[in-house]
Design an enzyme around this catalytic site. Structure first.
Site, PDB file in Angstrom:
ATOM      1  NE  ARG A  16      50.516  55.567  53.300  1.00  0.00           N
ATOM      2  CZ  ARG A  16      49.598  54.864  53.636  1.00  0.00           C
ATOM      3  NH1 ARG A  16      49.548  53.362  53.392  1.00  0.00           N
ATOM      4  NH2 ARG A  16      48.607  55.411  54.314  1.00  0.00           N
TER       5      ARG A  16
ATOM      6  CE  LYS B 153      42.000  52.165  52.359  1.00  0.00           C
ATOM      7  NZ  LYS B 153      43.100  52.928  52.881  1.00  0.00           N
TER       8      LYS B 153
ATOM      9  CE1 TYR C 296      49.592  21.041  38.867  1.00  0.00           C
ATOM     10  CE2 TYR C 296      48.364  22.316  40.348  1.00  0.00           C
ATOM     11  CZ  TYR C 296      48.614  21.601  39.079  1.00  0.00           C
ATOM     12  OH  TYR C 296      47.535  22.092  37.923  1.00  0.00           O
TER      13      TYR C 296
ATOM     14  CG  MET D  54      43.987  29.385  38.850  1.00  0.00           C
ATOM     15  SD  MET D  54      44.305  29.204  37.206  1.00  0.00           S
ATOM     16  CE  MET D  54      46.034  29.397  36.799  1.00  0.00           C
TER      17      MET D  54
HETATM   18  C1  LIG Z   1      42.585  53.053  54.540  1.00  0.00           C
HETATM   19  C2  LIG Z   1      42.793  54.081  55.391  1.00  0.00           C
HETATM   20  C3  LIG Z   1      42.294  53.996  56.771  1.00  0.00           C
HETATM   21  C4  LIG Z   1      41.529  52.924  57.287  1.00  0.00           C
HETATM   22  O1  LIG Z   1      42.364  51.937  57.719  1.00  0.00           O
HETATM   23  P1  LIG Z   1      42.046  50.748  58.612  1.00  0.00           P
HETATM   24  O2  LIG Z   1      43.384  50.270  59.294  1.00  0.00           O
HETATM   25  O3  LIG Z   1      41.505  49.711  57.707  1.00  0.00           O
HETATM   26  O4  LIG Z   1      40.942  51.235  59.644  1.00  0.00           O
HETATM   27  C5  LIG Z   1      42.138  55.257  57.154  1.00  0.00           C
HETATM   28  N1  LIG Z   1      42.720  56.409  56.894  1.00  0.00           N
HETATM   29  C6  LIG Z   1      43.602  56.408  55.666  1.00  0.00           C
HETATM   30  C7  LIG Z   1      44.145  57.683  55.274  1.00  0.00           C
HETATM   31  C8  LIG Z   1      43.556  55.149  54.854  1.00  0.00           C
HETATM   32  O5  LIG Z   1      44.084  55.144  53.670  1.00  0.00           O
END
Ligand SMILES: *Cc1c(COP(=O)(O)O)cnc(C)c1O
Length: 354
Positions: free
Chosen positions: A130, A34, A252, A300
């Site tokens: 969550r 992802k 800066y 930047m």
């Molecule tokens: C992003 C995600 C993972 C991967 O988690 P890591 O800590 O990066 O290994 C696993 N399961 C779900 C549901 C996720 O959203």
């Protein structure tokens, strides 16, 4: 010379890390790609893993379609399921797997007019609070899914909130809650993210979900003999050098004032490239392998570093993170985690090797 900032992606290290996740987990493992493979490039990373990965995980259907269109034929799981019922037709068309985390999704799936039988990973909230079905609703939801005629395969999944904390009892509690709520359902299971795979071997179930460890991140403090290897080397170069006497302010806000004669190098990397602006003076960089420090504010497009006493000049390579300088160290200086640094990298040239 074009701008020298380069993210070199070591695909051999990525494969090594995936195989390490498989070995430690002992079952099947989804490679989580992802967010553009945590900033590493989803298509290239998925292609590099295609012949060894049991499947892939993404956050949204657009990410999944991008992989299908690039020729990825392995299973792809939508980790957050669908957001609108209209996506179900695309899930069917692209033959995707989907998570299901809420009762409204059970209703939508059961009501779907599509002929397709879906592969559904039913997610339980075992304590992260969550996404996920309440443990008390889980059994009924599974029964409804089984009765709907819309489901081909079912997996029971949950996600850990504190798998990276070895001294916390939160993970064993989540496991116990999950096991109690799935007892007798006879479903394959998926619990562990990277932290779970690395640190909680009794939590593994049938499917792991490896994200950060594929990219060489820790996900835990546990020290292992065979550790994930860094995949991204973020490198730039010194583009300007000046010698300043004591008492001169740099950059800066005059956040750093030389307390002795200082050789200052300017490096082509700044917060518009994803390097965190908040890091303080003293944050490490590797100047041709020699450890040095950022001085003054990151701007930047550039940052200023201390070259005093180093063998360095215009064109000298500077590593921002990678081999020899873990991104987690920079992340700690920025009050964040390596995940965020990787995801934020942009504007760099990406160079794939291995
Ligand atoms: C992003 C995600 C993972 C991967 O988690 P890591 O800590 O990066 O290994 C696993 N399961 C779900 C549901 C996720 O959203």
């Amino acid at each position: 010379m074009s701008r020298p900032l380069t993210a070199t992606i070591d695909l051999a290290a990525l494969r090594h890390n995936y195989l390490l996740a498989k070995r430690l987990h002992g079952g099947k493992v989804l490679a989580i790609v992802k967010a553009n493979a945590y900033g590493h490039g989803a298509v290239r990373c998925a292609q590099a893993l295609a012949d060894i990965a049991d499947g892939f995980g993404v956050a949204a259907i657009e990410e999944a379609i991008q992989l299908r269109e690039a020729g990825i034929v392995q299973p792809i799981l939508l980790l957050e399921g669908w957001f609108e019922a209209s996506e179900l037709a695309q899930i069917a068309r692209y033959d995707l797997w989907t998570a299901l985390h809420s009762l409204w999704q059970v209703d939508e799936l059961a009501a779907s007019p599509l002929e397709h039988r879906f592969t559904v990973w039913a997610k339980m909230d075992s304590g992260m609070h969550r996404l996920g079905l309440h443990p008390d609703d889980f059994r009924t939801a599974v029964e409804r899914l089984r009765a709907s005629g819309k489901v081909r395969d079912l997996v029971a999944m949950s996600h850990f909130a504190r798998a990276d904390e070895l001294d916390s009892d939160a993970t064993p509690k989540q496991i116990a809650r999950f096991e109690a709520a799935t007892a007798g359902l006879n479903l394959p299971t998926s619990l562990s993210n990277s932290g779970g795979i690395l640190a909680w071997s009794h939590a593994h179930g049938d499917w792991g979900r490896a994200g950060i460890m594929l990219y060489g991140g820790a996900g835990t403090d546990r020290v292992l003999p065979d550790w994930p290897q860094p995949v991204m080397q973020l490198d730039s170069k010194v583009i300007s050098v000046r010698d300043l006497p004591a008492g001169e302010a740099i950059g800066y806000g005059a956040r750093f004032v030389t307390d002795a004669p200082t050789r200052v190098g300017v490096v082509a990397c700044g917060y518009a490239d994803g390097y965190p602006r908040v890091v303080p003076t003293g944050t490490p960089v590797l100047v041709n392998g020699q450890r040095s420090r950022i001085i003054g504010r990151v701007s930047m497009d550039m940052m200023t570093i201390d070259l005093t006493g180093l063998d360095a000049d215009i064109g000298t390579p500077v590593r921002l993170w990678g081999d020899g300088l873990p991104a987690s160290e920079i992340a700690a200086a920025a009050g964040t985690i390596d995940y965020e640094l990787f995801c934020n990298v942009k504007r760099a040239r990406f160079d794939y090797q291995g």
